[in-house]
Design an enzyme around this catalytic site. Structure first.
Site, PDB file in Angstrom:
ATOM      1  N   ASN A  64      36.498  46.411  39.488  1.00  0.00           N
ATOM      2  CA  ASN A  64      37.514  45.425  39.125  1.00  0.00           C
ATOM      3  C   ASN A  64      36.812  44.079  38.987  1.00  0.00           C
ATOM      4  OD1 ASN A  64      39.645  43.670  38.929  1.00  0.00           O
ATOM      5  ND2 ASN A  64      40.392  43.978  41.021  1.00  0.00           N
ATOM      6  N   TRP A  65      36.576  43.704  37.745  1.00  0.00           N
ATOM      7  CA  TRP A  65      35.796  42.471  37.513  1.00  0.00           C
ATOM      8  C   TRP A  65      36.624  41.212  37.728  1.00  0.00           C
ATOM      9  CZ3 TRP A  65      32.529  43.335  32.398  1.00  0.00           C
ATOM     10  CH2 TRP A  65      31.711  44.450  32.566  1.00  0.00           C
ATOM     11  N   LYS A  66      37.948  41.376  37.849  1.00  0.00           N
ATOM     12  CA  LYS A  66      38.847  40.217  38.013  1.00  0.00           C
ATOM     13  C   LYS A  66      38.629  39.234  36.850  1.00  0.00           C
ATOM     14  CE  LYS A  66      38.893  41.355  42.858  1.00  0.00           C
ATOM     15  NZ  LYS A  66      39.124  40.958  44.237  1.00  0.00           N
ATOM     16  N   HIS A  76      47.668  45.184  41.948  1.00  0.00           N
ATOM     17  CA  HIS A  76      46.620  44.608  42.797  1.00  0.00           C
ATOM     18  C   HIS A  76      47.220  43.510  43.680  1.00  0.00           C
ATOM     19  CE1 HIS A  76      43.044  42.459  44.050  1.00  0.00           C
ATOM     20  NE2 HIS A  76      42.382  43.576  43.805  1.00  0.00           N
ATOM     21  N   GLU A  87      46.208  40.679  44.456  1.00  0.00           N
ATOM     22  CA  GLU A  87      46.153  39.320  43.877  1.00  0.00           C
ATOM     23  C   GLU A  87      47.305  39.113  42.897  1.00  0.00           C
ATOM     24  OE1 GLU A  87      42.070  39.498  42.602  1.00  0.00           O
ATOM     25  OE2 GLU A  87      41.431  39.444  44.693  1.00  0.00           O
ATOM     26  N   GLU A 112      43.871  49.278  49.510  1.00  0.00           N
ATOM     27  CA  GLU A 112      43.116  48.036  49.635  1.00  0.00           C
ATOM     28  C   GLU A 112      43.776  47.124  50.663  1.00  0.00           C
ATOM     29  OE1 GLU A 112      40.578  47.225  45.964  1.00  0.00           O
ATOM     30  OE2 GLU A 112      42.527  46.354  45.572  1.00  0.00           O
ATOM     31  N   GLY A 160      37.596  40.659  49.125  1.00  0.00           N
ATOM     32  CA  GLY A 160      36.841  39.440  48.844  1.00  0.00           C
ATOM     33  C   GLY A 160      36.487  38.638  50.082  1.00  0.00           C
ATOM     34  N   SER A 193      35.804  44.797  49.927  1.00  0.00           N
ATOM     35  CA  SER A 193      34.440  44.515  50.381  1.00  0.00           C
ATOM     36  C   SER A 193      33.587  45.771  50.508  1.00  0.00           C
ATOM     37  CB  SER A 193      34.459  43.725  51.689  1.00  0.00           C
ATOM     38  OG  SER A 193      35.147  42.493  51.510  1.00  0.00           O
ATOM     39  N   GLY A 204      35.308  45.151  43.828  1.00  0.00           N
ATOM     40  CA  GLY A 204      35.401  43.833  43.214  1.00  0.00           C
ATOM     41  C   GLY A 204      34.026  43.197  43.081  1.00  0.00           C
ATOM     42  N   GLY A 205      33.690  42.342  44.031  1.00  0.00           N
ATOM     43  CA  GLY A 205      32.456  41.565  43.970  1.00  0.00           C
ATOM     44  C   GLY A 205      31.211  42.378  43.623  1.00  0.00           C
TER      45      GLY A 205
HETATM   46  P1  PGA Z   1      36.196  43.148  46.738  1.00  0.00           P
HETATM   47  O1  PGA Z   1      37.500  43.364  45.817  1.00  0.00           O
HETATM   48  O2  PGA Z   1      35.357  44.399  46.583  1.00  0.00           O
HETATM   49  O3  PGA Z   1      35.531  41.936  46.144  1.00  0.00           O
HETATM   50  O4  PGA Z   1      36.665  42.952  48.114  1.00  0.00           O
HETATM   51  C1  PGA Z   1      38.146  44.614  45.761  1.00  0.00           C
HETATM   52  C2  PGA Z   1      39.357  44.516  44.891  1.00  0.00           C
HETATM   53  O5  PGA Z   1      39.989  43.454  44.885  1.00  0.00           O
HETATM   54  O6  PGA Z   1      39.708  45.466  44.183  1.00  0.00           O
END
Ligand code: PGA
Length: 254
Positions: A13-15, A98, A100, A170, A176, A216, A237-238
């Site tokens: 997930n590149w956001k 998600h 977010e 999640e 994050g 994470s 994500g990251g």
């Molecule tokens: P993260 O994000 O790996 O940066 O914690 C995961 C996600 O939001 O899907």
């Protein structure tokens, strides 16, 4: 249970990161590293980089997903993108719900449900995100929260359609933040989610369902998380923005 029945999926997930040119460079670096993957591999760039990502991954083992879709097929919804539009491009997956989106854009379980429905109707695979906040975990209601989110989001979905649903557990507090759920915590909740799926769709569909962990996850902790019986991959994500790290997580699936 019956982990051997399922092929894990690692999705990035590149956001809101990477231009088209940057997406091309990232995927070109990732392709040789991911070529021998023992799992499904999906990258989810921003809408503006989807076309480039599709072009660069054509004929490879990397699938392309979007990060959201609207519940209607078309209409007066400024700024939104419809699921059939994504399907027409060749996008195969879409992240829905998600945290977010829930936190910053007012998504509710009800809108997540309609978006899942739209994704399935368009022939896409939905990556449905659920998870508790830190307060909810501390209150001991993680299982109840995840159960409710899964039940509402999958309203009107059939057992057969569950082949095109990936559930991503999640925990909001782990996204994050560098704070990963322990493998035991993540495995337990993924098991609880599988029990909910069994209740909704029967044991066979539940045993076949792919349940990812996200929050994470990185090259160092992936193997321990992925070894849990009910964790079938990750939503990253990251670490998905760094090809070597993402490839190491993919490698941890074998
Ligand atoms: P993260 O994000 O790996 O940066 O914690 C995961 C996600 O939001 O899907």
């Amino acid at each position: 249970m019956n982990k051997a029945l399922r092929t894990p999926v690692i999705a990035g997930n590149w956001k809101m990161n990477k231009s088209g040119a940057e997406a091309r460079a990232l995927i070109e670096e990732l392709l040789p590293l991911a070529a021998g993957a023992a799992c499904g591999v999906v990258v989810c760039p921003p809408f503006t980089a989807l076309e480039t990502a599709l072009a660069v991954t054509r004929g490879t083992n990397i699938a392309v997903g979007a990060q959201n879709c609207h519940w209607a097929a078309s209409g007066a919804f400024t700024g939104e993108v419809a699921a059939p539009m994504l399907a027409e491009m060749g996008v195969s997956h879409v992240i829905v719900g998600h945290s977010e989106r829930r936190q910053y854009f007012g998504e509710t379980d009800a809108t997540v449900n309609t978006r899942v429905r739209a994704a399935l109707d368009a022939g896409l695979t939905a990556i449905l995100c659920v998870g508790e906040t830190l307060t909810q975990r501390e209150q001991g209601i993680t299982r109840d929260i995840c159960s409710m989110q899964v039940r509402v989001a999958l309203g009107g979905v059939s057992a057969g359609e569950m082949k095109r649903v990936i559930v991503a557990y999640e925990p909001v507090w782990a996204i994050g933040t560098g704070k990963t759920a322990t493998a035991a915590q993540a495995g337990e909740t993924c098991g609880d989610i599988r029990a909910v799926l069994a209740d909704l769709f029967g044991t066979a569909a539940a045993n076949a369902a792919v349940i990812q962990y996200g929050g994470s996850m990185n090259a160092a902790n992936a193997a321990e998380l992925l070894a849990r019986p009910d964790i079938d991959g990750g939503l990253i994500g990251g670490a998905s923005l760094k090809p070597a790290d993402f490839a190491a997580i993919i490698g941890a699936c074998s």
